[in-house]
Design a protein around this motif. Structure first.
Motif, PDB file in Angstrom:
ATOM      1  N   ILE A 261      27.674  33.661 -86.728  1.00  0.00           N
ATOM      2  CA  ILE A 261      27.090  34.994 -86.922  1.00  0.00           C
ATOM      3  C   ILE A 261      25.723  35.065 -86.234  1.00  0.00           C
ATOM      4  O   ILE A 261      25.416  36.014 -85.505  1.00  0.00           O
ATOM      5  N   HIS A 262      24.900  34.026 -86.454  1.00  0.00           N
ATOM      6  CA  HIS A 262      23.587  33.980 -85.786  1.00  0.00           C
ATOM      7  C   HIS A 262      23.753  33.886 -84.273  1.00  0.00           C
ATOM      8  O   HIS A 262      23.054  34.554 -83.506  1.00  0.00           O
ATOM      9  N   MET A 263      24.694  33.049 -83.863  1.00  0.00           N
ATOM     10  CA  MET A 263      24.879  32.809 -82.438  1.00  0.00           C
ATOM     11  C   MET A 263      25.395  34.068 -81.740  1.00  0.00           C
ATOM     12  O   MET A 263      24.963  34.398 -80.625  1.00  0.00           O
ATOM     13  N   TYR A 264      26.295  34.778 -82.399  1.00  0.00           N
ATOM     14  CA  TYR A 264      26.881  35.984 -81.816  1.00  0.00           C
ATOM     15  C   TYR A 264      25.810  37.045 -81.552  1.00  0.00           C
ATOM     16  O   TYR A 264      25.839  37.744 -80.536  1.00  0.00           O
ATOM     17  N   GLN A 265      24.847  37.130 -82.465  1.00  0.00           N
ATOM     18  CA  GLN A 265      23.753  38.092 -82.279  1.00  0.00           C
ATOM     19  C   GLN A 265      22.884  37.718 -81.079  1.00  0.00           C
ATOM     20  O   GLN A 265      22.378  38.577 -80.367  1.00  0.00           O
ATOM     21  N   MET A 266      22.737  36.419 -80.846  1.00  0.00           N
ATOM     22  CA  MET A 266      21.891  35.954 -79.749  1.00  0.00           C
ATOM     23  C   MET A 266      22.567  36.094 -78.390  1.00  0.00           C
ATOM     24  O   MET A 266      21.887  36.192 -77.360  1.00  0.00           O
ATOM     25  N   LEU A 267      23.901  36.083 -78.386  1.00  0.00           N
ATOM     26  CA  LEU A 267      24.623  36.102 -77.109  1.00  0.00           C
ATOM     27  C   LEU A 267      24.270  37.322 -76.267  1.00  0.00           C
ATOM     28  O   LEU A 267      24.303  37.267 -75.036  1.00  0.00           O
ATOM     29  N   GLN A 268      23.934  38.426 -76.943  1.00  0.00           N
ATOM     30  CA  GLN A 268      23.633  39.650 -76.208  1.00  0.00           C
ATOM     31  C   GLN A 268      22.409  39.479 -75.308  1.00  0.00           C
ATOM     32  O   GLN A 268      22.250  40.189 -74.310  1.00  0.00           O
ATOM     33  N   CYS A 269      21.522  38.537 -75.677  1.00  0.00           N
ATOM     34  CA  CYS A 269      20.260  38.360 -74.945  1.00  0.00           C
ATOM     35  C   CYS A 269      20.302  37.203 -73.955  1.00  0.00           C
ATOM     36  O   CYS A 269      19.341  36.993 -73.216  1.00  0.00           O
ATOM     37  N   LEU A 270      21.390  36.424 -73.965  1.00  0.00           N
ATOM     38  CA  LEU A 270      21.446  35.242 -73.109  1.00  0.00           C
ATOM     39  C   LEU A 270      22.044  35.582 -71.749  1.00  0.00           C
ATOM     40  O   LEU A 270      22.966  36.396 -71.658  1.00  0.00           O
ATOM     41  N   PRO A 271      21.542  34.946 -70.675  1.00  0.00           N
ATOM     42  CA  PRO A 271      22.137  35.153 -69.351  1.00  0.00           C
ATOM     43  C   PRO A 271      23.586  34.661 -69.324  1.00  0.00           C
ATOM     44  O   PRO A 271      23.957  33.746 -70.066  1.00  0.00           O
ATOM     45  N   ASP A 272      24.383  35.264 -68.453  1.00  0.00           N
ATOM     46  CA  ASP A 272      25.796  34.873 -68.349  1.00  0.00           C
ATOM     47  C   ASP A 272      25.949  33.405 -68.001  1.00  0.00           C
ATOM     48  O   ASP A 272      26.865  32.723 -68.492  1.00  0.00           O
ATOM     49  N   ASP A 273      25.062  32.902 -67.152  1.00  0.00           N
ATOM     50  CA  ASP A 273      25.146  31.488 -66.756  1.00  0.00           C
ATOM     51  C   ASP A 273      24.973  30.574 -67.964  1.00  0.00           C
ATOM     52  O   ASP A 273      25.646  29.543 -68.089  1.00  0.00           O
TER      53      ASP A 273
ATOM     54  N   LEU B  68      27.341  26.998 -71.987  1.00  0.00           N
ATOM     55  CA  LEU B  68      27.538  26.607 -73.383  1.00  0.00           C
ATOM     56  C   LEU B  68      29.018  26.560 -73.748  1.00  0.00           C
ATOM     57  O   LEU B  68      29.472  25.649 -74.453  1.00  0.00           O
ATOM     58  N   TYR B  69      29.783  27.555 -73.277  1.00  0.00           N
ATOM     59  CA  TYR B  69      31.223  27.619 -73.555  1.00  0.00           C
ATOM     60  C   TYR B  69      31.977  27.592 -72.225  1.00  0.00           C
ATOM     61  O   TYR B  69      32.338  28.636 -71.679  1.00  0.00           O
ATOM     62  N   PRO B  70      32.215  26.391 -71.666  1.00  0.00           N
ATOM     63  CA  PRO B  70      32.847  26.290 -70.347  1.00  0.00           C
ATOM     64  C   PRO B  70      34.219  26.971 -70.336  1.00  0.00           C
ATOM     65  O   PRO B  70      35.102  26.598 -71.130  1.00  0.00           O
ATOM     66  N   PRO B  71      34.439  27.957 -69.472  1.00  0.00           N
ATOM     67  CA  PRO B  71      35.718  28.686 -69.459  1.00  0.00           C
ATOM     68  C   PRO B  71      36.932  27.797 -69.245  1.00  0.00           C
ATOM     69  O   PRO B  71      38.015  28.089 -69.744  1.00  0.00           O
ATOM     70  N   ALA B  72      36.749  26.701 -68.526  1.00  0.00           N
ATOM     71  CA  ALA B  72      37.900  25.849 -68.204  1.00  0.00           C
ATOM     72  C   ALA B  72      38.291  24.929 -69.356  1.00  0.00           C
ATOM     73  O   ALA B  72      39.438  24.481 -69.433  1.00  0.00           O
ATOM     74  N   THR B  73      37.348  24.621 -70.261  1.00  0.00           N
ATOM     75  CA  THR B  73      37.629  23.630 -71.306  1.00  0.00           C
ATOM     76  C   THR B  73      37.481  24.161 -72.725  1.00  0.00           C
ATOM     77  O   THR B  73      38.259  23.816 -73.609  1.00  0.00           O
TER      78      THR B  73
END
Length: 711
Positions: free
Chosen positions: A5-17, A22-27
């Motif tokens: 829940i905390h992390m989801y709120q922060m994702l809006q402010c983080l760069p896409d890179d 943090l969450y590698p699309p391939a793995t």
């Protein structure tokens, strides 16, 4: 799910890179984290590490459960796109089947990084990644270096033009002297003026280039100083991680920073060489900066265990941040040796006596193209023997600190001479028996919590304010148990009363000084154990058997008996709370209000349940068994609060020929009397056999028969 829940709120402010990193699309795509948040956060990822190969079967089970969880969620999705996406992700996870440990450690690290980001967002701390200001400084330096290079190229063009015009001037001198025409004189004068202008321009640009070079070296010095500070910060936070402080071990940003500064140093040295005359002060400064950068880029990426038992294997990884710039050809071999505290203080001096013998203490520096890292991994190192220093007074072997010293000789591309580089690990305590582990950990905790930056190895204060100790205990407890539920004010106050032996003290303990002896040398009054041994026992019990109870606030925890009587005295009979035992190591007890014979009330404490007890029967089932307790303090019906912890009774078949039994907790006088030849059970709590499970043709045993009870 609280962390997500905390992390989801922060994702809006983080760069896409950052999100993709943090969450590698391939793995491990972000969809896995999002849809499986509840399940993921309920698993014990922290139990795993790559070195513990015996955990591979458990890791395999977790991997299979993750895939199954994703497939279940996919089937529930009505949106065909989401469903197909999740099914594809679950199939992709098959790549981890040969190495399940790699998968669980990856998830563990992702959750750790999330906690670091959440902590950084909630409480300001130093910035691990190079700040925007620092990056602007590096970019500014890069622009200046490019300007120097452009001036040099322009000067070269002007110098060529000047040389050509001088040659023309010399060729015109002969004909002019012969004919002396005014037109020839004017042409020569014009050429002479042009030559003078070119000379002026060249000299002006030379002055500007020199000043720019000096500015570049000053700027490089500043940028490198900030880099060195960041590297020290990284090592400091790595040191603090032992007591539960959040720590991001990502070295890629710092590695890029190192490589950029190395490249700029090389460009500036090249520009100085192209000047054609020696500028010794700038060349010496660049040489010193180069040496410091090369020698500071060796880091212990994965520290050795801070408590090491002799004759046992352990691993550690050393990383070189300028690995891509190492000159090819000769392999770089790192050597490790163990050093004592005195040797750690004198690394630049003459080596002292060998204080220990290491096995498998060399490793080759190898570059990994995929991760862009250059590391030497010591996989099977071991301390064969250790030489102790003379101890002072009552100092024990578990208070003596050592370190591993890693060293090698390295040559960087573009540099003529090799450089000697070395780095020491965090302090370690060497033990010879498992019984010393607890006291050795206490030494490490004190060192990690209270040592100062840039200290003389391995100096720590003898006393610290309670507020620092209290913060350390809370940080260690929440980290070890893997919970967001902190020790509250009442817990902290009782811990202070315990360590200072002031059960009646109601004032603030914050500024009272607590000593190392009070922490783990002197036993608690009336007890055979120290404060740390007692606290660590509670922490271990909570981690293994009580994590969910604690995280949901169902355990009051650390509370003194006086405070206990104060809050329960006006509560109805059957009100209870869960508190950690202060008389046993690793015990939890139930305190409850009961009626006296004359109609009054009294507070009873059930004999503490230990790790062994809870392995036999869970805390939730024990609470269900005890009829005396009905409401969790202040007034929560116990069956509503603890229902989800109850184990459903299993229907047992009698076809095996055995009489089925079940265990139940009985308290005090409720426990059925024992036969005269039975050994006594726990003082206040007993187990009894449920005879209702017997077949109808078998008469139940007499309640006084000793075979009717299990302890």
């Amino acid at each position: 799910m609280a962390q997500w829940i905390h992390m989801y709120q922060m994702l809006q402010c983080l760069p896409d890179d950052t999100v993709n990193s943090l969450y590698p699309p391939a793995t491990f795509p972000i969809e896995v984290r999002h849809y499986g948040a509840d399940w993921i956060e309920s698993q014990r990822w922290e139990d795993f590490s790559m070195e513990k190969m015996e955990q591979e079967s458990k890791a395999q089970t977790l991997l299979e459960q993750t895939v199954s969880m994703l497939q279940t969620i996919a089937q529930q999705k009505t949106d065909v796109v989401e469903r197909m996406k999740l099914m594809q992700i679950s199939r992709n996870m098959a790549m981890f089947q040969p190495q399940p440990l790699q998968f669980v450690v990856m998830v563990r690290d992702i959750l750790r990084k999330e906690r670091v980001l959440i902590s950084a967002n909630n409480a300001p701390q130093y910035q691990m990644y190079p700040s925007r200001d620092n990056m602007q400084d590096v970019e500014h330096l890069g622009a200046k270096v490019v300007e120097v290079q452009n001036i040099r190229k322009k000067m070269h063009q002007l110098q060529e033009e000047l040389n050509w015009e001088r040659q023309n001037f010399e060729s015109l001198q002969g004909p002019f002297q012969q004919n002396g025409l005014d037109s020839a004189r004017a042409e020569i004068q014009k050429l002479q003026n042009h030559i003078q202008q070119l000379e002026f321009n060249v000299n002006t640009m030379a002055t500007k280039r020199f000043q720019l070079l000096k500015d570049c070296v000053d700027c490089l010095d500043l940028c490198q100083s900030r880099l060195i500070t960041r590297l020290k910060d990284w090592r400091w936070e790595q040191h603090k991680a032992a007591i539960g402080h959040p720590f991001d071990d990502n070295l890629i940003p710092l590695q890029n920073w190192c490589e950029q500064l190395l490249g700029m140093n090389g460009n500036l040295r090249q520009e100085l060489m192209l000047i054609g005359e020696r500028i010794s002060d700038l060349q010496e400064r660049l040489g010193q900066l180069l040496q410091v950068l090369i020698q500071s880029s060796l880091v212990v990426d994965k520290q050795p265990p801070q408590v090491i038992k002799t004759q046992s294997k352990f691993s550690t990884t050393v990383r070189y941040l300028l690995g891509e710039k190492v000159a090819p050809g000769k392999p770089v071999v790192l050597k490790a040796q163990i050093i004592n505290e005195l040797q750690a203080r004198n690394l630049g001096g003459v080596p002292g006596d060998n204080v220990g013998e290491l096995i498998n203490n060399s490793a080759i520096l190898e570059h990994n193209t995929a991760s862009k890292s250059t590391c030497a991994t010591f996989r099977n190192m071991s301390i064969k023997k250790i030489k102790r220093a003379d101890r002072k007074g009552s100092e024990s072997v578990t208070e003596e600190k050592f370190a591993l010293l890693f060293s090698t000789e390295i040559t960087i591309t573009g540099c003529d001479t090799p450089y000697r580089i070395q780095m020491i690990s965090q302090p370690v305590v060497v033990i010879v028996h498992g019984s010393q582990d607890n006291n050795a950990v206490a030494t490490i905790i004190w060192d990690c919590a209270f040592s100062e930056r840039d200290r003389v190895p391995f100096v720590v204060p003898e006393r610290v304010p309670w507020r620092m100790m209290c913060s350390t205990l809370n940080c260690k407890f929440t980290s070890e148990v893997q919970t967001q539920h902190n020790l509250d004010h009442y817990n902290q106050h009782f811990l202070a009363q315990k360590i200072f032996d002031k059960p009646d003290f109601a004032e603030d303990f914050s500024n009272m000084m607590v000593s190392w002896a009070q922490f783990n040398k002197e036993v608690l009054p009336g007890r055979p154990f120290t404060f740390w041994q007692w606290f660590e026992g509670v922490m271990e019990l909570t981690k293994k058997h009580l994590k969910t109870y604690w995280s949901e606030g169902l355990i009051f925890g650390f509370i003194g008996k006086q405070h206990l009587h104060l809050i329960l005295k006006d509560r109805p009979n059957g009100t209870f709370l869960l508190r950690f035992s202060d008389s046993e190591i690793g015990g939890i007890t139930i305190a409850y209000v009961s009626a006296t014979e004359n109609g009054g009330q009294k507070i009873q404490n059930i004999q503490p349940f230990t790790k062994r007890d809870l392995e036999i029967r869970s805390l939730g089932d024990r609470i269900r068994d005890i009829n005396h307790i009905t409401y969790l303090y202040p007034e929560f019906p116990k069956h509503e609060v603890f229902k989800k912890f109850y184990t459903e009774p299993q229907v047992q078949s009698c076809t095996t020929g055995y009489i089925p039994v079940s265990l139940h907790t009985k308290v005090g006088t409720d426990a059925t009397p024992m036969g005269p030849h039975m050994a006594p059970l726990a003082e206040n709590a007993h187990f009894s056999v449920d005879a209702s499970a017997l077949g109808p043709s078998l008469a139940p045993l007499n309640e006084n028969h000793p075979s009717a009870f299990l302890g």
